[in-house]
Design a protein around this motif. Structure first.
Motif, PDB file in Angstrom:
ATOM      1  N   ASN A 112       0.872  -1.276   0.015  1.00 10.41           N
ATOM      2  CA  ASN A 112      -0.047   0.119   0.066  1.00 10.41           C
ATOM      3  C   ASN A 112       1.058   1.156  -0.039  1.00 10.41           C
ATOM      4  N   HIS A 163       0.589   4.417  -2.649  1.00 10.18           N
ATOM      5  CA  HIS A 163       0.346   5.948  -2.319  1.00 10.18           C
ATOM      6  C   HIS A 163       1.401   6.752  -3.112  1.00 10.18           C
ATOM      7  N   GLN A 217      -8.811   3.467   2.312  1.00  8.92           N
ATOM      8  CA  GLN A 217      -7.532   4.223   2.001  1.00  8.92           C
ATOM      9  C   GLN A 217      -7.616   4.923   0.930  1.00  8.92           C
ATOM     10  N   PHE A 218      -8.187   4.432  -0.108  1.00 13.42           N
ATOM     11  CA  PHE A 218      -7.768   5.095  -1.365  1.00 13.42           C
ATOM     12  C   PHE A 218      -9.326   5.585  -1.862  1.00 13.42           C
TER      13      PHE A 218
END
Length: 329
Positions: free
Chosen positions: A213, A217, A245-246
């Motif tokens: 991850n 990012h 998260q995204f």
């Protein structure tokens, strides 16, 4: 309204079938899923259900087509649109000799006018689907950036294709197996970043060697989206934080127990449908689910045991989960 292609799971031959995609969709709601590459001819001349059938929950989903005959691609695309695919993706990245013999895959990067005709034919046949392309940064030992930019620029000019998924390695058409082609040619992420700088209006998605991850990012600072391949297959629970998260999605992450119970219900339905699906077809995709956990080895052993799988009982999933729980105490 479809989510952005911030994250997607790569099309992987023999891996990203509907059973794998069902599992992936339980773990992440927003990530784009891709079918394995399907030859346009197989859809036209074979049983379309075999190649195009998907689960209702799978969208957003893209069908990846292989081929270089625009009439065949158009026919296949028209059929796919009837099955409710959101996107049709043309494969211009696969280096396998079998694919080269059919004059499609990576060798199409040398034939930009042919690719342009194929993309336009697909778009005409499936006007409600997004038309996208997946390609490499170059062929064989070519190391300059410019041929890549010329390829993308010409397609942007001559077609409606606005989404370019770029595997950041060359494809070597000679001397490497398809497996080696995923590892040996060096990664050049900077070329993909440069494409985004040069073609600001295009959606540029990076692919190749991305496993964490943190890396996702990092890439998203330079490109529009990240496509993850083998890591999402061998370690599917990597995806469980992706929605939050995204995508800023506040739905709680799925737990292992919830997921295995859903897969159990799914397996029961698939086995009862009597369409030739057996437990092994599904369980083989679940082997990596416990990756990194204490009972992972027990889980893998039970779900790959030929004798246990033979009886075709969906309950094996729950029994394996129980054994993992026991191992963990």
């Amino acid at each position: 309204m479809l989510p952005k292609r911030t994250l997607s799971i790569a099309p992987m031959l023999d891996w990203t079938d509907r059973h794998y995609r069902y599992m992936a969709r339980q773990i992440t709601k927003n990530t784009w899923l891709y079918t394995e590459m399907i030859n346009a001819g197989a859809i036209i001349h074979g049983d379309p259900n075999r190649f195009l059938l998907k689960n209702e929950c799978e969208n957003p989903i893209a069908l990846q087509l292989g081929g270089s005959d625009s009439a065949d691609l158009a026919k296949a695309a028209a059929k796919a649109a009837q099955y409710g695919y959101d996107e049709i993706n043309l494969n211009c990245g696969c280096p396998s000799p079998r694919v080269q013999k059919g004059a499609f895959g990576a060798c199409l990067m040398n034939e930009v006018n042919l690719v342009s005709g194929c993309l336009n034919a697909i778009q005409d046949a499936a006007p409600n689907c997004d038309i996208t392309i997946k390609h490499r940064i170059g062929l064989d030992k070519q190391t300059e950036y410019q041929p890549l930019a010329d390829f993308v620029g010409e397609l942007a000019r001559s077609t409606n294709c606005r989404t370019f998924i770029v595997h950041a390695r060359n494809a070597w058409l000679d001397g490497l197996s398809p497996k080696e082609n995923r590892d040996v040619p060096p990664l050049r992420y900077d070329y993909v970043y440069q494409l985004k700088q040069e073609f600001v209006d295009l959606e540029i998605i990076i692919n190749g060697g991305i496993t964490t991850n943190e890396q996702i990012h990092q890439h998203l600072q330079y490109v529009d989206g990240v496509m993850v391949g083998r890591e999402a297959y061998h370690n599917p629970m990597l995806m469980k934080s992706w929605d939050a998260q995204f995508y800023g999605d506040t739905t709680p992450e799925i737990t292992y127990d919830e997921l295995i119970n859903r897969l159990y219900d799914y397996a029961k339905i698939q086995l009862a449908a009597n369409r030739g699906t057996i437990l092994r077809h599904m369980a083989r995709h679940y082997l990596g689910l416990m990756h990194g956990l204490h009972g992972a080895r027990t889980w893998r052993r039970m779900l790959s045991d030929a004798d246990l799988l033979k009886s075709n009982r969906a309950e094996l999933l729950l029994e394996a989960l129980a054994m993992v729980r026991e191992d963990s105490h």
